[in-house]
Motif scaffolding. Structure first.
Motif, PDB file in Angstrom:
ATOM      1  N   SER A   1      -4.791   9.593  -4.180  1.00 46.50           N
ATOM      2  CA  SER A   1      -5.993   8.888  -3.732  1.00 46.50           C
ATOM      3  C   SER A   1      -5.661   7.988  -2.548  1.00 46.50           C
ATOM      4  N   THR A   2      -4.481   7.391  -2.576  1.00 50.04           N
ATOM      5  CA  THR A   2      -4.030   6.569  -1.454  1.00 50.04           C
ATOM      6  C   THR A   2      -3.724   7.436  -0.233  1.00 50.04           C
ATOM      7  N   VAL A   3      -3.035   8.540  -0.446  1.00 50.99           N
ATOM      8  CA  VAL A   3      -2.682   9.442   0.661  1.00 50.99           C
ATOM      9  C   VAL A   3      -3.935   9.973   1.346  1.00 50.99           C
ATOM     10  N   PHE A   4      -4.909  10.453   0.551  1.00 46.82           N
ATOM     11  CA  PHE A   4      -6.124  11.050   1.120  1.00 46.82           C
ATOM     12  C   PHE A   4      -7.196  10.026   1.453  1.00 46.82           C
ATOM     13  N   GLY A   5      -7.025   8.786   1.009  1.00 46.51           N
ATOM     14  CA  GLY A   5      -8.008   7.747   1.308  1.00 46.51           C
ATOM     15  C   GLY A   5      -9.306   7.911   0.547  1.00 46.51           C
ATOM     16  N   GLN A   6      -9.269   8.600  -0.590  1.00 48.37           N
ATOM     17  CA  GLN A   6     -10.462   8.766  -1.421  1.00 48.37           C
ATOM     18  C   GLN A   6     -10.055   9.168  -2.839  1.00 48.37           C
ATOM     19  N   GLU A   7     -10.955   8.918  -3.781  1.00 48.17           N
ATOM     20  CA  GLU A   7     -10.743   9.312  -5.169  1.00 48.17           C
ATOM     21  C   GLU A   7     -10.950  10.820  -5.304  1.00 48.17           C
ATOM     22  N   PRO A   8     -10.478  11.418  -6.396  1.00 46.74           N
ATOM     23  CA  PRO A   8     -10.678  12.853  -6.589  1.00 46.74           C
ATOM     24  C   PRO A   8     -12.166  13.215  -6.621  1.00 46.74           C
TER      25      PRO A   8
ATOM     26  N   ALA B   1       2.039  20.604 -10.419  1.00 47.54           N
ATOM     27  CA  ALA B   1       2.181  20.205 -11.823  1.00 47.54           C
ATOM     28  C   ALA B   1       2.962  18.895 -11.859  1.00 47.54           C
ATOM     29  N   VAL B   2       2.418  17.904 -12.567  1.00 52.31           N
ATOM     30  CA  VAL B   2       3.059  16.582 -12.614  1.00 52.31           C
ATOM     31  C   VAL B   2       3.180  16.100 -14.054  1.00 52.31           C
ATOM     32  N   GLU B   3       4.121  15.208 -14.286  1.00 50.92           N
ATOM     33  CA  GLU B   3       4.315  14.610 -15.616  1.00 50.92           C
ATOM     34  C   GLU B   3       3.278  13.530 -15.893  1.00 50.92           C
ATOM     35  N   ASP B   4       3.023  12.658 -14.913  1.00 52.40           N
ATOM     36  CA  ASP B   4       2.134  11.510 -15.085  1.00 52.40           C
ATOM     37  C   ASP B   4       0.906  11.671 -14.193  1.00 52.40           C
ATOM     38  N   LEU B   5      -0.160  12.222 -14.761  1.00 53.92           N
ATOM     39  CA  LEU B   5      -1.368  12.512 -13.984  1.00 53.92           C
ATOM     40  C   LEU B   5      -1.973  11.237 -13.385  1.00 53.92           C
ATOM     41  N   GLU B   6      -2.070  10.172 -14.157  1.00 56.01           N
ATOM     42  CA  GLU B   6      -2.683   8.928 -13.657  1.00 56.01           C
ATOM     43  C   GLU B   6      -1.935   8.362 -12.451  1.00 56.01           C
ATOM     44  N   ALA B   7      -0.604   8.347 -12.533  1.00 58.91           N
ATOM     45  CA  ALA B   7       0.195   7.834 -11.415  1.00 58.91           C
ATOM     46  C   ALA B   7      -0.005   8.697 -10.171  1.00 58.91           C
ATOM     47  N   ASN B   8      -0.082  10.001 -10.370  1.00 59.11           N
ATOM     48  CA  ASN B   8      -0.265  10.896  -9.235  1.00 59.11           C
ATOM     49  C   ASN B   8      -1.678  10.838  -8.669  1.00 59.11           C
ATOM     50  N   ILE B   9      -2.670  10.594  -9.504  1.00 55.45           N
ATOM     51  CA  ILE B   9      -4.034  10.386  -9.001  1.00 55.45           C
ATOM     52  C   ILE B   9      -4.060   9.148  -8.113  1.00 55.45           C
ATOM     53  N   ARG B  10      -3.403   8.086  -8.544  1.00 52.58           N
ATOM     54  CA  ARG B  10      -3.336   6.877  -7.699  1.00 52.58           C
ATOM     55  C   ARG B  10      -2.636   7.185  -6.378  1.00 52.58           C
ATOM     56  N   PHE B  11      -1.514   7.902  -6.444  1.00 63.00           N
ATOM     57  CA  PHE B  11      -0.755   8.224  -5.241  1.00 63.00           C
ATOM     58  C   PHE B  11      -1.586   9.064  -4.268  1.00 63.00           C
TER      59      PHE B  11
ATOM     60  N   TRP C   1      -9.097  17.070  -5.100  1.00 62.07           N
ATOM     61  CA  TRP C   1      -9.614  16.403  -3.914  1.00 62.07           C
ATOM     62  C   TRP C   1     -10.133  17.463  -2.961  1.00 62.07           C
ATOM     63  N   MET C   2     -11.326  17.281  -2.457  1.00 66.25           N
ATOM     64  CA  MET C   2     -11.871  18.168  -1.440  1.00 66.25           C
ATOM     65  C   MET C   2     -12.062  17.302  -0.200  1.00 66.25           C
ATOM     66  N   VAL C   3     -11.122  17.374   0.705  1.00 67.08           N
ATOM     67  CA  VAL C   3     -11.145  16.523   1.885  1.00 67.08           C
ATOM     68  C   VAL C   3     -11.327  17.367   3.142  1.00 67.08           C
ATOM     69  N   GLU C   4     -12.076  16.848   4.094  1.00 64.08           N
ATOM     70  CA  GLU C   4     -12.286  17.548   5.353  1.00 64.08           C
ATOM     71  C   GLU C   4     -11.004  17.606   6.178  1.00 64.08           C
ATOM     72  N   ASP C   5     -10.289  16.503   6.191  1.00 68.56           N
ATOM     73  CA  ASP C   5      -9.060  16.423   6.970  1.00 68.56           C
ATOM     74  C   ASP C   5      -7.934  15.968   6.043  1.00 68.56           C
ATOM     75  N   PRO C   6      -7.072  16.892   5.596  1.00 69.49           N
ATOM     76  CA  PRO C   6      -6.076  16.526   4.584  1.00 69.49           C
ATOM     77  C   PRO C   6      -4.885  15.729   5.095  1.00 69.49           C
ATOM     78  N   ARG C   7      -4.880  15.363   6.380  1.00 67.89           N
ATOM     79  CA  ARG C   7      -3.774  14.544   6.869  1.00 67.89           C
ATOM     80  C   ARG C   7      -3.836  13.185   6.221  1.00 67.89           C
ATOM     81  N   PRO C   8      -2.693  12.566   5.956  1.00 64.87           N
ATOM     82  CA  PRO C   8      -2.683  11.252   5.309  1.00 64.87           C
ATOM     83  C   PRO C   8      -3.519  10.234   6.059  1.00 64.87           C
TER      84      PRO C   8
END
Length: 71
Positions: free
Chosen positions: A46-53, A34-44, A63-70
């Motif tokens: 998306s960068t961590v997982f290397g893909q958009e939601p 649960a987050v306060e700022d959804l847009e900021a967390n989507i950006r964050f 996010w449905m990622v095969e390998d969830p490592r950053p």
């Protein structure tokens, strides 16, 4: 590669060489944050997982990622 080791309970524990179906199944997990700022967390994340939601709604992103490592 990951190695498999059978535990006394009969379950398989993955170490460095395991390629069994059980090991592949263990790679998927679900986390709800649960987050306060959804847009900021989507950006964050998306960068961590290397893909958009994979799924994005007004109050939800998934996010449905095969390998969830950053990336």
């Amino acid at each position: 590669m990951r190695a498999c080791r059978e535990l006394p309970t009969g379950k398989v524990r993955a170490t460095d060489d395991c390629t069994t179906q059980e090991d592949q199944d263990m790679r998927r997990f679900h986390v709800h944050v649960a987050v306060e700022d959804l847009e900021a967390n989507i950006r964050f994340y998306s960068t961590v997982f290397g893909q958009e939601p994979t799924v994005r709604k007004d109050d939800y992103a998934k996010w449905m990622v095969e390998d969830p490592r950053p990336a």
